[in-house]
Write a protein that holds these residues in place. Structure first.
Motif, PDB file in Angstrom:
ATOM      1  N   VAL A   1      -4.195  30.796 -24.866  1.00  0.00           N
ATOM      2  CA  VAL A   1      -4.297  30.467 -26.285  1.00  0.00           C
ATOM      3  C   VAL A   1      -5.197  29.256 -26.525  1.00  0.00           C
ATOM      4  CG1 VAL A   1      -2.987  29.866 -28.359  1.00  0.00           C
ATOM      5  CG2 VAL A   1      -2.053  31.515 -26.740  1.00  0.00           C
ATOM      6  N   GLU A   2      -5.149  28.276 -25.624  1.00  0.00           N
ATOM      7  CA  GLU A   2      -6.014  27.102 -25.812  1.00  0.00           C
ATOM      8  C   GLU A   2      -7.485  27.491 -25.754  1.00  0.00           C
ATOM      9  OE1 GLU A   2      -8.055  25.384 -23.481  1.00  0.00           O
ATOM     10  OE2 GLU A   2      -7.783  26.861 -21.892  1.00  0.00           O
ATOM     11  N   ARG A   3      -7.838  28.478 -24.935  1.00  0.00           N
ATOM     12  CA  ARG A   3      -9.224  28.944 -24.861  1.00  0.00           C
ATOM     13  C   ARG A   3      -9.608  29.690 -26.134  1.00  0.00           C
ATOM     14  NH1 ARG A   3      -8.658  31.929 -20.867  1.00  0.00           N
ATOM     15  NH2 ARG A   3      -8.787  33.994 -21.788  1.00  0.00           N
ATOM     16  N   TRP A   4      -8.697  30.507 -26.626  1.00  0.00           N
ATOM     17  CA  TRP A   4      -8.971  31.240 -27.870  1.00  0.00           C
ATOM     18  C   TRP A   4      -9.142  30.279 -29.039  1.00  0.00           C
ATOM     19  CZ3 TRP A   4      -4.380  35.006 -26.685  1.00  0.00           C
ATOM     20  CH2 TRP A   4      -4.765  35.881 -25.662  1.00  0.00           C
ATOM     21  N   TYR A   5      -8.367  29.203 -29.037  1.00  0.00           N
ATOM     22  CA  TYR A   5      -8.509  28.195 -30.098  1.00  0.00           C
ATOM     23  C   TYR A   5      -9.890  27.554 -30.033  1.00  0.00           C
ATOM     24  CZ  TYR A   5      -7.956  23.696 -32.472  1.00  0.00           C
ATOM     25  OH  TYR A   5      -8.135  22.605 -33.284  1.00  0.00           O
ATOM     26  N   ARG A   6     -10.339  27.203 -28.842  1.00  0.00           N
ATOM     27  CA  ARG A   6     -11.673  26.603 -28.704  1.00  0.00           C
ATOM     28  C   ARG A   6     -12.768  27.567 -29.143  1.00  0.00           C
ATOM     29  NH1 ARG A   6     -12.979  26.109 -23.721  1.00  0.00           N
ATOM     30  NH2 ARG A   6     -11.086  26.714 -22.565  1.00  0.00           N
ATOM     31  N   ASP A   7     -12.604  28.840 -28.800  1.00  0.00           N
ATOM     32  CA  ASP A   7     -13.607  29.831 -29.197  1.00  0.00           C
ATOM     33  C   ASP A   7     -13.636  30.038 -30.709  1.00  0.00           C
ATOM     34  OD1 ASP A   7     -14.242  30.169 -26.535  1.00  0.00           O
ATOM     35  OD2 ASP A   7     -13.101  32.021 -26.287  1.00  0.00           O
ATOM     36  N   LEU A   8     -12.474  30.080 -31.323  1.00  0.00           N
ATOM     37  CA  LEU A   8     -12.399  30.319 -32.770  1.00  0.00           C
ATOM     38  C   LEU A   8     -13.045  29.202 -33.576  1.00  0.00           C
ATOM     39  CD1 LEU A   8      -8.811  31.819 -32.991  1.00  0.00           C
ATOM     40  CD2 LEU A   8     -10.895  32.953 -33.769  1.00  0.00           C
ATOM     41  N   ARG A   9     -13.167  28.021 -33.006  1.00  0.00           N
ATOM     42  CA  ARG A   9     -13.820  26.922 -33.711  1.00  0.00           C
ATOM     43  C   ARG A   9     -15.290  27.223 -33.985  1.00  0.00           C
ATOM     44  NH1 ARG A   9     -10.724  23.059 -35.984  1.00  0.00           N
ATOM     45  NH2 ARG A   9     -12.475  21.617 -35.795  1.00  0.00           N
ATOM     46  N   ALA A  10     -15.882  28.125 -33.209  1.00  0.00           N
ATOM     47  CA  ALA A  10     -17.307  28.421 -33.350  1.00  0.00           C
ATOM     48  C   ALA A  10     -17.619  29.298 -34.555  1.00  0.00           C
ATOM     49  CB  ALA A  10     -17.828  29.100 -32.087  1.00  0.00           C
ATOM     50  N   VAL A  11     -16.611  29.994 -35.079  1.00  0.00           N
ATOM     51  CA  VAL A  11     -16.873  31.000 -36.113  1.00  0.00           C
ATOM     52  C   VAL A  11     -17.480  30.383 -37.367  1.00  0.00           C
ATOM     53  CG1 VAL A  11     -15.793  32.726 -37.600  1.00  0.00           C
ATOM     54  CG2 VAL A  11     -15.071  32.509 -35.217  1.00  0.00           C
ATOM     55  N   GLY A  12     -17.049  29.212 -37.749  1.00  0.00           N
ATOM     56  CA  GLY A  12     -17.582  28.575 -38.943  1.00  0.00           C
ATOM     57  C   GLY A  12     -18.858  27.808 -38.708  1.00  0.00           C
ATOM     58  N   LEU A  13     -19.309  27.735 -37.449  1.00  0.00           N
ATOM     59  CA  LEU A  13     -20.486  26.937 -37.115  1.00  0.00           C
ATOM     60  C   LEU A  13     -21.677  27.774 -36.685  1.00  0.00           C
ATOM     61  CD1 LEU A  13     -18.649  24.255 -34.933  1.00  0.00           C
ATOM     62  CD2 LEU A  13     -19.225  24.048 -37.361  1.00  0.00           C
ATOM     63  N   ALA A  14     -21.427  28.851 -35.976  1.00  0.00           N
ATOM     64  CA  ALA A  14     -22.494  29.597 -35.311  1.00  0.00           C
ATOM     65  C   ALA A  14     -23.256  30.480 -36.272  1.00  0.00           C
ATOM     66  CB  ALA A  14     -21.911  30.425 -34.167  1.00  0.00           C
ATOM     67  N   GLU A  15     -24.553  30.574 -36.052  1.00  0.00           N
ATOM     68  CA  GLU A  15     -25.431  31.486 -36.776  1.00  0.00           C
ATOM     69  C   GLU A  15     -26.213  32.301 -35.746  1.00  0.00           C
ATOM     70  OE1 GLU A  15     -25.338  31.866 -39.924  1.00  0.00           O
ATOM     71  OE2 GLU A  15     -24.655  29.985 -40.839  1.00  0.00           O
ATOM     72  N   GLY A  16     -26.502  33.542 -36.089  1.00  0.00           N
ATOM     73  CA  GLY A  16     -27.237  34.391 -35.161  1.00  0.00           C
ATOM     74  C   GLY A  16     -26.361  34.855 -34.032  1.00  0.00           C
ATOM     75  N   VAL A  17     -26.922  35.037 -32.863  1.00  0.00           N
ATOM     76  CA  VAL A  17     -26.260  35.426 -31.604  1.00  0.00           C
ATOM     77  C   VAL A  17     -25.842  36.895 -31.609  1.00  0.00           C
ATOM     78  CG1 VAL A  17     -24.446  34.901 -29.922  1.00  0.00           C
ATOM     79  CG2 VAL A  17     -25.444  33.051 -31.304  1.00  0.00           C
ATOM     80  N   VAL A  18     -24.987  37.302 -32.573  1.00  0.00           N
ATOM     81  CA  VAL A  18     -24.514  38.690 -32.639  1.00  0.00           C
ATOM     82  C   VAL A  18     -25.030  39.313 -33.931  1.00  0.00           C
ATOM     83  CG1 VAL A  18     -22.464  38.362 -31.212  1.00  0.00           C
ATOM     84  CG2 VAL A  18     -22.337  37.895 -33.651  1.00  0.00           C
ATOM     85  N   LEU A  19     -25.053  40.650 -33.955  1.00  0.00           N
ATOM     86  CA  LEU A  19     -25.584  41.377 -35.106  1.00  0.00           C
ATOM     87  C   LEU A  19     -24.892  42.725 -35.184  1.00  0.00           C
ATOM     88  CD1 LEU A  19     -27.921  40.595 -37.103  1.00  0.00           C
ATOM     89  CD2 LEU A  19     -29.362  42.164 -35.796  1.00  0.00           C
ATOM     90  N   VAL A  20     -24.497  43.142 -36.377  1.00  0.00           N
ATOM     91  CA  VAL A  20     -23.821  44.439 -36.536  1.00  0.00           C
ATOM     92  C   VAL A  20     -24.660  45.364 -37.409  1.00  0.00           C
ATOM     93  CG1 VAL A  20     -21.537  43.437 -36.259  1.00  0.00           C
ATOM     94  CG2 VAL A  20     -22.476  43.697 -38.549  1.00  0.00           C
TER      95      VAL A  20
END
Length: 429
Positions: A410-429
């Protein structure tokens, strides 16, 4: 012809099924789908010859509007999701902790993802892909399913598909003929979409990476951040501000003089091997410009939907982990789930997840139908960034001291979820 069935049939001929014990669910899915009347195509039947003679760019048609708002996945999509969820559970999650520590995704995992054909989903059939119509919803479902195993590994696995999707959506005939065959073959190249820049309050529509015209081509200068698999990538789609035009996209090969890469591990998404891309007087031909004046804005929005999907998948992983934990954890003679504060917190996670799904699927549905989706994407991004981080925090809180240690994911998932509001690009749907 269904995207999921084309992917499943490609996978059915692959040895990866036997290595990862996925043959039975895939064969069952193909059987049930064909019995229901879906048409299938075998990977061996695809021809790549026509790609070299492309007279005009190949585009996927928009999905036909059904007249009803329904976020229920189709049978084809559900089969694909089940296969990827099983792969994520059996192959991604067991290696996620080591990948996070090593700041690198295992080569066998990336190879297995290539064999599963994820990069084919956004590529038209006439170019050797599996797509018969634009399906942003399928892209969202794929990202969500993989993130349920681990977001960092999901980002690493989806990075090449972002580039192949960009080429399909905005590439001209020459660009598609040159690059797309590699993404539909057996040896899919490492590739990345580079939009983010390493400065505070980054605005994707106010880029500091600059491009100017020179000698019939372009010269790029700047630094891009959060580039997955940066050290291994062979092709980049780079966002830069073109003088007199604004933000645009460029195709940049890794061998281009002036391009250098450095490792840039962060708080989360460490398994994605994030790096920085330095562009020092990188000279590109005129053919490197990707898309038109509308392509960049759509790229940013479709990328944000991808991040929303990753947040949903990881948030679901948190929920699925904390429910049995709070039911099994006994304090003061009873499970802690009997306490209202704990029960309400778990319920809030489930409620927010449904809201996140609703707005994300709706935005993706409008995108694949060719409708305006800027407003819906903004709503999805705001909700998933806010509630995604809260879900990660609540997951850590519900585990108490166990939420702080690496024994639990869970601590790793918490660290990863912090990126959602910051990251741009990288993935595309």
């Amino acid at each position: 012809m269904g995207v999921a069935l084309a992917v499943l049939n490609r996978v059915a001929a692959s040895e990866v099924l036997d290595r990862f014990k996925l043959r039975k669910p895939v064969e069952r899915g193909v059987y049930e789908a064909t019995r229901s009347g879906f048409r299938t195509v075998a990977a061996a039947g695809r021809s790549f010859g026509a790609v070299q003679k492309l007279g005009k760019p190949a585009r996927l048609p928009h999905r036909t509007e059904q007249g009803l708002f329904d976020i229920t996945p189709t049978d084809e999509q559900q089969m694909m999701v089940e296969m990827l969820r099983e792969f994520a559970a059996e192959q991604l999650r067991p290696v996620a902790a080591d990948a996070d520590t090593a700041c690198a995704a295992p080569a066998e995992v990336l190879g297995a993802m290539n064999e599963l054909g994820v990069s084919l989903v956004g590529v038209p059939e006439e170019l050797g892909g599996a797509g018969s119509e634009r399906s942003a919803v399928s892209g969202v479902l794929i990202a969500e399913a993989l993130a349920h195993g681990d977001m960092g590994l999901a980002v690493a696995c989806l990075a090449p598909a972002a580039v192949s999707t960009a080429l399909t959506l905005w590439g001209d005939a020459g660009q598609q003929s040159t690059y797309l065959p590699a993404f539909t073959g057996d040896d899919v190249p490492a590739a990345a979409l580079a939009v983010q820049e390493p400065h505070a309050l980054f605005d994707p529509f106010a880029l500091r990476t600059k491009a100017h015209r020179s000698g019939g081509g372009f010269v790029l200068n700047g630094v891009k951040a959060l580039v997955p698999n940066a050290a291994k990538a062979e092709l980049f789609v780079v966002a830069a501000d073109l003088a007199g035009r604004g933000p645009v996209l460029f195709l940049v090969e890794s061998s281009t003089p002036g391009l250098t890469v450095e490792a840039d591990p962060g708080m989360g998404l460490r398994a994605a091997s994030m790096g920085r891309l330095h562009l020092d007087d990188v000279t590109l031909p005129a053919s490197a410009l990707l898309g038109d004046e509308n392509s960049y804005a759509d790229c940013v929005r479709l990328s944000r939907l991808g991040w929303c999907a990753l947040a949903i998948g990881t948030g679901q992983a948190v929920l699925d982990y904390v429910i049995p934990y709070v039911n099994d954890r006994v304090a003061f003679g009873e499970p802690i789930s009997h306490r209202q504060g704990v029960a309400f917190s778990v319920a809030d996670i489930a409620i927010e997840l449904e809201g996140m799904r609703l707005v994300t699927y709706r935005a993706a549905g409008r995108a694949e139908q060719g409708k305006p989706f800027a407003r819906e994407t903004a709503l999805a991004r705001a909700l998933c960034a806010d509630k995604g981080m809260k879900i990660g925090l609540d997951g850590v809180q519900l585990l108490g001291g166990h939420g702080f240690v690496k024994e639990h994911p869970v601590e790793r998932w918490y660290r990863d979820l912090r990126a959602v509001g910051l990251a741009e690009g990288v993935v595309l749907v």
